[in-house]
Design an enzyme around this catalytic site. Structure first.
Site, PDB file in Angstrom:
ATOM      1  N   CYS A 265       0.833  -1.189   0.000  1.00  0.00           N
ATOM      2  CA  CYS A 265       0.000   0.000   0.000  1.00  0.00           C
ATOM      3  C   CYS A 265       0.878   1.253   0.000  1.00  0.00           C
ATOM      4  O   CYS A 265       1.832   1.310   0.776  1.00  0.00           O
ATOM      5  CB  CYS A 265      -0.900  -0.028   1.232  1.00  0.00           C
ATOM      6  SG  CYS A 265      -2.113   1.294   1.299  1.00  0.00           S
ATOM      7  N   PRO A 266       0.594   2.187  -0.868  1.00  0.00           N
ATOM      8  CA  PRO A 266      -0.573   2.362  -1.737  1.00  0.00           C
ATOM      9  C   PRO A 266      -0.353   1.903  -3.183  1.00  0.00           C
ATOM     10  O   PRO A 266      -1.200   2.159  -4.032  1.00  0.00           O
ATOM     11  CB  PRO A 266      -0.794   3.867  -1.694  1.00  0.00           C
ATOM     12  CG  PRO A 266       0.590   4.422  -1.676  1.00  0.00           C
ATOM     13  CD  PRO A 266       1.372   3.429  -0.804  1.00  0.00           C
TER      14      PRO A 266
END
Length: 79
Positions: A17-18
């Site tokens: 993430c992201p």
């Protein structure tokens, strides 16, 4: 995988993430409405982020497999 036809495959294995959602957004932006994107991921955050992305961006999450990694998602591009 499943018997759903796919137009594009996005492998985000090893990304955290992201990055998976950012790459999903970038990839789907270049697809035509109605095309299907298959995503392969192993980041647990995608189990929350991908469905949220679809809802926010008006894409349809056709199917997901999130019981064990690698996670699989089938997204139909909306408008």
């Amino acid at each position: 995988m499943t018997d759903l036809p796919v137009d594009k495959i996005l492998d985000t294995l090893g990304l955290r993430c992201p990055e998976p959602v950012m790459l999903t957004r970038k990839t789907i932006r270049h697809m035509q409405q109605g095309e299907i994107l298959f995503i392969l991921a192993d980041d647990p955050a995608t189990t929350r982020d991908i469905p949220s992305f679809c809802e926010f961006m008006d894409h349809q999450l056709l199917k997901s497999k999130t019981d064990t990694p690698p996670y699989e998602y089938w997204i139909k591009k909306g408008i």
